[in-house]
Design an enzyme around this catalytic site. Structure first.
Site, PDB file in Angstrom:
ATOM      1  N   GLY A   9       0.845  -1.206   0.000  1.00  0.00           N
ATOM      2  CA  GLY A   9       0.000   0.000   0.000  1.00  0.00           C
ATOM      3  C   GLY A   9       0.870   1.241   0.000  1.00  0.00           C
ATOM      4  CD  GLN A  13      -1.987  11.751   4.514  1.00  0.00           C
ATOM      5  OE1 GLN A  13      -2.833  10.982   4.974  1.00  0.00           O
ATOM      6  NE2 GLN A  13      -1.792  12.959   4.997  1.00  0.00           N
ATOM      7  CG  ASP A  35      -0.816   0.855  -3.746  1.00  0.00           C
ATOM      8  OD1 ASP A  35      -0.511   1.763  -2.969  1.00  0.00           O
ATOM      9  OD2 ASP A  35      -2.008   0.462  -3.895  1.00  0.00           O
ATOM     10  CB  ILE A  36      -4.273  -2.438  -6.014  1.00  0.00           C
ATOM     11  CG1 ILE A  36      -4.754  -1.078  -5.497  1.00  0.00           C
ATOM     12  CG2 ILE A  36      -4.521  -3.527  -5.007  1.00  0.00           C
ATOM     13  CD1 ILE A  36      -6.253  -1.018  -5.313  1.00  0.00           C
ATOM     14  CG  ASN A  51      -6.096  -7.143  -3.987  1.00  0.00           C
ATOM     15  OD1 ASN A  51      -6.127  -6.885  -2.783  1.00  0.00           O
ATOM     16  ND2 ASN A  51      -7.198  -7.238  -4.715  1.00  0.00           N
ATOM     17  CE1 TYR A 141      -8.789   3.571   9.120  1.00  0.00           C
ATOM     18  CE2 TYR A 141      -9.442   5.348  10.589  1.00  0.00           C
ATOM     19  CZ  TYR A 141      -8.465   4.686   9.872  1.00  0.00           C
ATOM     20  OH  TYR A 141      -7.174   5.141   9.907  1.00  0.00           O
ATOM     21  CE  LYS A 145      -6.423   1.348  10.545  1.00  0.00           C
ATOM     22  NZ  LYS A 145      -5.292   0.676   9.885  1.00  0.00           N
TER      23      LYS A 145
HETATM   24  C1  AKB Z   1      -9.118   9.424   9.145  1.00  0.00           C
HETATM   25  O1  AKB Z   1      -9.506  10.593   9.282  1.00  0.00           O
HETATM   26  O2  AKB Z   1      -9.855   8.481   8.825  1.00  0.00           O
HETATM   27  C2  AKB Z   1      -7.657   9.137   9.395  1.00  0.00           C
HETATM   28  C3  AKB Z   1      -7.420   8.723  10.801  1.00  0.00           C
HETATM   29  C4  AKB Z   1      -7.538   9.707  11.892  1.00  0.00           C
HETATM   30  O3  AKB Z   1      -7.122   7.590  11.043  1.00  0.00           O
HETATM   31  N1  AKB Z   1      -6.856  10.267   9.065  1.00  0.00           N
END
Ligand code: AKB
Length: 317
Positions: A9, A13, A35-36, A51, A141, A145
């Site tokens: 990846g 950024q 990366d893909i 991938n 997300y 995490k």
């Molecule tokens: C997001 O905004 O999703 C990321 C993070 C804070 O993990 N920059």
């Protein structure tokens, strides 16, 4: 032993800047980026299309390069994750498990995986959020995490895999575009300030979030990866932060350089609800005590760097 490093990846950024830093440190040919899709600017070292969800292809990559260190950066961030929750969960979790499994199988020395302040939720303490506290993430997300942190610690305890991780706050950088996060306003604002002299922010004026300038983030990441294993007391993920500020604070800092800059605020953006569930500031004492973390860029310093670097970058691209 000579290092052989794979970044998965690498076009994003963090990957763009981490690849440069690792190549400076270990040499171009020792760092394989992947990366893909092809990167926008040609890679100065080996690059492979892969991938992370394709375990066979990933295995071929491990077989070919026999990595001593692996950095897994392929992920879906918070805002995009809310639009495609199942896809985000799959990429973030299956990708991590594929890398952890292959790292055990191939005897990788160290693995880096980024976590995020998104592991915290509405019932976590909002100010100076500590390393250990209630964590009730409410984005896919954040869920991925938090679960990922548990898996990293599990692989360390069960298989002795040396996984290291940082809970990044919002990362501010000018070299590569951010990829669908909630903190991205703090990058878009600089682009618009330089291009148009004004910006419509998708978060409210007083939404205070923890942030970090990319140069600090890369330095911190390399510092963590270089730290002696016995110094590390956390194998889930370390809290880490730079300055915390609101869109209004940031616009005032920009006005110091571009006095005519103006900002207004869009209402009802879905990213506001995400930001409202996150900490306003972070306590990163474990990182400071365990491996000597100390950020160098405050709000004024990162604003000055962003404006001068991005200005030059936009003029030459
Ligand atoms: C997001 O905004 O999703 C990321 C993070 C804070 O993990 N920059």
């Amino acid at each position: 032993m000579e290092e052989s490093i794979i970044i998965i990846g690498s076009n994003g950024q963090i990957g763009t800047e981490l690849a440069t830093a690792l190549r400076l440190k270990y040499g171009e040919s020792r760092v394989v980026t992947s990366d893909i899709r092809q990167p926008i600017t040609a890679s100065p070292g080996p690059f492979e299309i892969v991938n992370v969800l394709d375990k066979e292809a990933l295995q071929s990559l491990f077989e070919k390069y026999r990595p001593t260190q692996v950095y897994l950066l392929a992920a879906v961030l918070s805002a995009v994750g809310e639009q495609q929750p199942k896809m985000a969960w799959d990429l973030n979790m299956t990708g991590l498990l594929n890398v952890l499994d292959l790292s055990v199988e191939y005897g990788v020395n160290k693995v880096f995986w980024p976590s995020s302040i998104a592991v915290f939720g509405p019932h976590s303490p909002k100010e100076e959020t500590p390393q250990y506290c209630v964590m009730d993430p409410n984005t896919v997300y954040g869920l991925s995490k938090q679960a990922g942190e548990r898996w990293c610690e599990y692989y360390f305890n069960k298989y002795g895999l040396d996984v290291r991780s940082i809970r990044y706050p919002g990362l501010i950088s000018w070299k590569a575009a951010p990829g669908g996060g909630t903190t991205d306003y703090a990058i878009h604002i600089f682009h618009e300030a330089l291009r148009k002299g004004s910006y419509t922010c998708f978060l409210s004026a007083d939404t205070r979030l923890p942030m970090l300038y990319m140069e600090d983030a890369i330095r911190g990441t390399l510092q963590l990866m270089d730290a002696p294993s016995e110094k590390l007391t956390i194998r889930s993920s370390y809290n880490l932060t730079g300055p915390s500020f609101t869109p209004s604070d940031l616009s005032e800092a920009i006005k110091q350089h571009i006095p005519e800059f103006s900002i207004d605020y869009a209402e009802n953006d879905p990213r506001q609800a995400i930001a409202d569930g996150w900490p306003s500031s972070i306590n990163d004492e474990y990182a400071r005590n365990d491996w000597g973390w100390k950020p160098q860029f405050d709000l004024a310093a990162l604003t000055a760097e962003m404006i001068s670097n991005l200005k030059q970058h936009l003029e030459t691209t």
